[in-house]
Design a protein around this motif. Structure first.
Motif, PDB file in Angstrom:
ATOM      1  N   GLN A 273      35.235 -35.597  13.791  1.00 26.53           N
ATOM      2  CA  GLN A 273      36.540 -36.173  14.329  1.00 26.53           C
ATOM      3  C   GLN A 273      36.467 -37.447  14.861  1.00 26.53           C
ATOM      4  O   GLN A 273      35.086 -37.893  15.192  1.00 26.53           O
ATOM      5  N   ARG A 275      37.901 -39.932  17.566  1.00 28.48           N
ATOM      6  CA  ARG A 275      38.476 -39.945  18.889  1.00 28.48           C
ATOM      7  C   ARG A 275      38.493 -41.513  19.257  1.00 28.48           C
ATOM      8  O   ARG A 275      37.406 -42.366  19.527  1.00 28.48           O
ATOM      9  N   TYR A 292      42.782 -40.528  13.933  1.00 28.41           N
ATOM     10  CA  TYR A 292      42.595 -39.260  14.898  1.00 28.41           C
ATOM     11  C   TYR A 292      42.273 -38.066  13.712  1.00 28.41           C
ATOM     12  O   TYR A 292      42.983 -36.816  13.948  1.00 28.41           O
ATOM     13  N   PRO A 294      40.969 -34.861  12.760  1.00 28.59           N
ATOM     14  CA  PRO A 294      40.826 -33.486  13.576  1.00 28.59           C
ATOM     15  C   PRO A 294      39.675 -32.703  12.768  1.00 28.59           C
ATOM     16  O   PRO A 294      39.260 -31.873  13.533  1.00 28.59           O
ATOM     17  N   SER A 298      40.027 -27.663  11.919  1.00 31.99           N
ATOM     18  CA  SER A 298      41.400 -27.476  12.718  1.00 31.99           C
ATOM     19  C   SER A 298      42.411 -26.768  11.712  1.00 31.99           C
ATOM     20  O   SER A 298      43.405 -26.223  12.047  1.00 31.99           O
ATOM     21  N   GLN A 342      43.395 -31.342  17.708  1.00 31.62           N
ATOM     22  CA  GLN A 342      41.859 -31.482  17.515  1.00 31.62           C
ATOM     23  C   GLN A 342      41.337 -30.640  18.181  1.00 31.62           C
ATOM     24  O   GLN A 342      40.127 -29.883  17.719  1.00 31.62           O
TER      25      GLN A 342
END
Length: 369
Positions: A273, A275, A292, A294, A298, A342
């Motif tokens: 991921q 972040r 972003y 995920p 996800s 996420q």
């Protein structure tokens, strides 16, 4: 007319370019590949992302090419069936739901066809440098001459070059989720007919689904691993690693390993991921996996890309001439939605997120806010 360079010609970038054009901007999309990328797994379009597809004018086309599975089987390591379902599959969820599953390459192709008449595309090139001043950004390209743009959008994926140039090394933002995913195509040597097969054997597992009227297979193979050493992350090294791990699977492992060795569309990368505390810096902003990601765990990467593209374009249109205010509004609207999605990859490591969490996450944003 304000000019916007969008780096990345997958899904997020062209959809953003479509909406920027509709709002009076002049978008240019640069893509490293020589044309729309083929290959890849089936992807889901869920919840509010379906509204984006409808407003973009692509929903009916996507529904026409959606996967149409009858169900799935779950096997043990030796190929014995443990469970079957004709109500849902791991890849797409409930088969009677409104959400749709399409091959990534089909979605990439239709988005490109929908936008190519109104959007400038630069295939076979990539961004190598960014230099911002008070009036815009000078962008250097690997092949083409340098050009100036009012704004730059990084929609260039998990390993975003724009993010590295504007924000710093990937290691500062990437969070490894403990595994790798490989996706590749093969002939349908299993004879599957609109039916998925899933198998787990210790720290490896795969899902196999037939595509193209059951003439081909798409194999999604995962294996647990800490981040691999840099010399093992090259394409050839990853292909060898995947083939070796598949050879250790009792059921059809040898055949799948041989398919991985030969597949022209072989893909493998870390489950990770991205972040970040903020997605913009000056005149540069990030979209989709670049800002972003995920992770495929996800099931929401494509939906986040679609919704993010729509919200970013809408924010720029509402704050014409003030990119700082537009980027701030984009983040304000998208961040809660991103965080919920996420969390789908981390709330239940090793298994699917709960139906309640998925339903909440995929609809937790209004396009008209």
């Amino acid at each position: 007319m304000r000019t916007v360079l969008v780096s990345g010609g997958g899904i997020a970038g062209p959809v953003l370019a479509h909406w920027l054009r509709r709002h009076g901007f002049a978008p240019t999309v640069v893509e490293r590949a020589p044309g729309p990328r083929a290959g890849g797994q089936a992807v889901d379009v869920r919840g509010v992302a379906l509204d984006v597809m409808e407003r973009t004018g692509l929903l009916e086309r996507a529904r026409a090419v959606r996967t149409r599975m009858r169900g799935m089987s779950v096997l043990d390591a030796d190929g014995r069936e443990l469970h079957r379902s004709t109500e849902a599959t791991y890849s797409s969820g409930r088969l009677d739901g409104e959400d749709i599953e399409v091959l990534r390459e089909d979605l990439v192709r239709m988005v490109h066809e929908h936008t190519r008449e109104d959007v400038e595309y630069l295939f076979g090139d990539s961004v190598t440098g960014l230099e911002e001043d008070g009036d815009g950004v000078r962008v250097d390209f690997a092949r083409g001459a340098s050009r100036r743009f009012d704004l730059v959008v990084g929609a260039d994926g998990l390993h975003s070059t724009v993010r590295r140039l504007a924000f710093g090394p990937e290691e500062e933002y990437s969070h490894h989720l403990g595994s790798y995913l490989s996706v590749f195509g093969a002939d349908n040597f299993l004879g599957l007919e609109d039916w998925q097969t899933w198998l787990r054997d210790g720290d490896v597992g795969f899902g196999i689904m037939p595509v193209r009227d059951n003439t081909e297979l798409r194999v999604a193979f995962g294996f647990a691993s800490e981040p691999l050493a840099p010399e093992l992350r090259t394409g050839d090294a990853l292909r060898r690693t995947v083939a070796e791990k598949l050879e250790g699977v009792a059921w059809e492992g040898e055949a799948l390993a041989e398919a991985a060795r030969k597949a022209p569309d072989f893909y493998c990368d870390a489950m990770a991921q991205i972040r970040m505390d903020h997605w913009s810096r000056g005149r540069v902003v990030l979209l989709g996996d670049a800002g972003y990601c995920p992770s495929p765990l996800s099931g929401q990467g494509t939906s986040l890309a679609l919704v993010g593209a729509y919200v970013l374009a809408d924010s720029l249109a509402r704050h014409a001439g003030d990119h700082r205010a537009a980027f701030a509004r984009y983040e304000e609207r998208m961040r809660p939605f991103v965080e919920l999605n996420q969390a789908l990859a981390t709330e239940n490591p090793g298994g699917p997120a709960s139906e309640e969490s998925v339903e909440h996450a995929k609809n937790a944003l209004s396009l008209d806010a």
